[in-house]
Design a protein around this motif. Structure first.
Motif, PDB file in Angstrom:
ATOM      1  N   THR A   8       0.850  -1.184   0.000  1.00 51.09           N
ATOM      2  CA  THR A   8       0.000   0.000   0.000  1.00 51.09           C
ATOM      3  C   THR A   8       0.893   1.244   0.000  1.00 51.09           C
ATOM      4  OG1 THR A   8      -0.110   0.166   2.425  1.00 51.09           O
ATOM      5  CG2 THR A   8      -1.749  -1.232   1.329  1.00 51.09           C
ATOM      6  N   LEU A  34      -1.171  -0.436  -4.243  1.00 49.60           N
ATOM      7  CA  LEU A  34      -2.354   0.415  -4.201  1.00 49.60           C
ATOM      8  C   LEU A  34      -1.943   1.817  -3.781  1.00 49.60           C
ATOM      9  CD1 LEU A  34      -4.610  -1.900  -2.014  1.00 49.60           C
ATOM     10  CD2 LEU A  34      -4.893  -1.583  -4.455  1.00 49.60           C
ATOM     11  N   VAL A  51      -6.340   3.349  -6.534  1.00 51.58           N
ATOM     12  CA  VAL A  51      -7.474   3.152  -5.640  1.00 51.58           C
ATOM     13  C   VAL A  51      -7.418   4.186  -4.522  1.00 51.58           C
ATOM     14  CG1 VAL A  51      -8.660   1.554  -4.089  1.00 51.58           C
ATOM     15  CG2 VAL A  51      -7.462   0.671  -6.097  1.00 51.58           C
ATOM     16  N   PRO A  53      -7.805   5.237  -0.905  1.00 57.13           N
ATOM     17  CA  PRO A  53      -7.762   4.407   0.302  1.00 57.13           C
ATOM     18  C   PRO A  53      -9.112   4.266   0.998  1.00 57.13           C
ATOM     19  CG  PRO A  53      -5.941   5.958   0.262  1.00 57.13           C
ATOM     20  CD  PRO A  53      -6.850   6.354  -0.856  1.00 57.13           C
ATOM     21  N   ARG A  56     -13.249   1.038   0.219  1.00 57.47           N
ATOM     22  CA  ARG A  56     -13.012  -0.244   0.885  1.00 57.47           C
ATOM     23  C   ARG A  56     -13.255  -1.423  -0.047  1.00 57.47           C
ATOM     24  NH1 ARG A  56     -15.523  -4.355   3.409  1.00 57.47           N
ATOM     25  NH2 ARG A  56     -14.459  -5.265   5.233  1.00 57.47           N
ATOM     26  N   THR A  59     -10.381  -1.914  -2.500  1.00 53.32           N
ATOM     27  CA  THR A  59      -9.177  -2.338  -1.778  1.00 53.32           C
ATOM     28  C   THR A  59      -9.265  -3.811  -1.412  1.00 53.32           C
ATOM     29  OG1 THR A  59      -8.807  -0.116  -0.865  1.00 53.32           O
ATOM     30  CG2 THR A  59      -7.786  -1.969   0.290  1.00 53.32           C
ATOM     31  N   HIS A  73       2.839  -2.174   4.439  1.00 54.08           N
ATOM     32  CA  HIS A  73       1.806  -1.144   4.561  1.00 54.08           C
ATOM     33  C   HIS A  73       2.465   0.227   4.741  1.00 54.08           C
ATOM     34  CE1 HIS A  73      -2.065   0.665   5.293  1.00 54.08           C
ATOM     35  NE2 HIS A  73      -1.681   1.089   6.489  1.00 54.08           N
ATOM     36  N   SER A  95      -7.304   3.120   4.999  1.00 50.37           N
ATOM     37  CA  SER A  95      -6.327   2.257   4.345  1.00 50.37           C
ATOM     38  C   SER A  95      -5.929   1.104   5.257  1.00 50.37           C
ATOM     39  CB  SER A  95      -5.095   3.066   3.946  1.00 50.37           C
ATOM     40  OG  SER A  95      -4.090   2.237   3.401  1.00 50.37           O
ATOM     41  N   ALA A  99      -7.094  -2.612   4.001  1.00 49.12           N
ATOM     42  CA  ALA A  99      -6.005  -3.420   3.459  1.00 49.12           C
ATOM     43  C   ALA A  99      -5.533  -4.479   4.457  1.00 49.12           C
ATOM     44  CB  ALA A  99      -4.843  -2.529   3.040  1.00 49.12           C
TER      45      ALA A  99
END
Length: 323
Positions: A8, A34, A51, A53, A56, A59, A73, A95, A99
């Motif tokens: 991410t 992402l 995308v 964050p 949802r 993701t 992350h 996020s 994620a």
């Protein structure tokens, strides 16, 4: 089956650099990223998804499709960096929940690495100036609190999946191409600093930050560690290194300073003012020991790099046309 990494925050400077380092590792089978913006450089092997964050559903769909064996992350959004304060905080929380929550359901998940920051320690009165990992977080700004919340969400996900979690508490990462409110503030022609104190602060170069992320992913360390560049500078020293004008500020003067900086596109969120007035540091010895990787660039070197920002050269269009 090789390692499949979900990353991410791939679109940021740090995320792009980490992606490039992971792409060079032949043991990694797949890298999927992402972010709300595209990567800042070429990513020949990784796959990127644009995308928001806060989306949802998208993701979760990307995470489930990958079934990651590892998660990096970096999807934390500093207020005043790439988005306004409330938006950045909302994106950071969303996020982490989406994620990490989805990744925890992957049956192949083996490890999680999460970016945090030394802002989680805060600067409470009487608190240590250079806290180590044994010091309990006492965040004193919104950014510190959202980082602490991200750590909690990551801990819950790691417990649910029964996997190792490495939390990297970075010193502020600044540089000439990094969207950072501290970096923008220090590059102003005139920089507000405290009129009553000149407290030291430490920084971290993005190359050292990226190396720490990759090293943490490789080791699968189950721990929380500080990652801090060697040495420190004070606000006045940093301003002088950049040949800027120091503006001694006190009390309500910081309100005026915040408004003025906002007007010129360099917002000063409260965690940056806290750094300028109370300092920001941490003990990075444990991180160096357990990761086996010492940050190379000193804090003063990071400041020098920050000021190596090419000046805008205005072309004489009329003159060129006549030629």
């Amino acid at each position: 089956m090789g390692t499949r990494v979900l990353l991410t925050g791939m679109g940021g400077e740090l995320g792009t650099r980490v992606t490039n380092l992971l792409e060079a590792d032949e043991r990694i089978e797949e890298i999927v990223g992402l972010d709300l913006g595209p990567p800042r450089g070429r990513i020949p092997r990784a796959q990127f998804h644009l995308v928001d964050p806060r989306d949802r559903d998208r993701t979760v769909a990307v995470v489930r499709d990958l079934e990651p064996t590892a998660v990096v992350h970096l999807g934390v959004y500093e207020p005043g960096a790439r988005a306004s304060g409330r938006t950045a905080l909302a994106m950071t929380e969303a996020s982490a929940l989406a994620a990490l929550g989805a990744a925890a359901q992957s049956p192949a998940l083996d490890r999680i690495v999460v970016r945090s920051g030394i802002e989680v320690y805060g600067r409470p009165r009487g608190g240590p100036q250079r806290p180590d990992e044994s010091v309990l977080p006492q965040p004193t700004t919104a950014w510190g609190r959202i980082l602490a919340q991200t750590e909690e969400i990551a801990s819950e996900a790691a417990r649910a999946a029964d996997v190792a979690l490495t939390v990297l508490r970075f010193a502020p990462v600044v540089g000439p191409h990094i969207p950072s409110p501290l970096g923008r503030g220090l590059r102003l022609p005139a920089v507000p600093i405290s009129a009553v104190a000149d407290p030291p602060f430490s920084l971290l170069h993005q190359e050292d930050a990226a190396a720490a992320v990759v090293r943490a992913l490789d080791t699968g360390l189950d721990a929380t560690v500080n990652v801090v560049g060697p040495g420190a500078v004070t606000p006045l020293q940093a301003v002088r290194l950049g040949n800027r004008i120091p503006l001694p500020t006190v009390g309500l003067g910081w309100v005026a300073a915040r408004l003025a900086c906002e007007l010129v596109g360099a917002p000063l969120p409260r965690h940056v003012i806290e750094l300028l007035t109370r300092g920001r540091g941490a003990d990075g010895a444990m991180g160096q020991e357990v990761l086996g990787l010492d940050p190379v660039r000193r804090t003063v070197d990071v400041v020098h790099d920050l000021y190596e920002w090419a000046e805008v050269v205005h072309l004489d269009v009329a003159h060129r046309g006549a030629a």
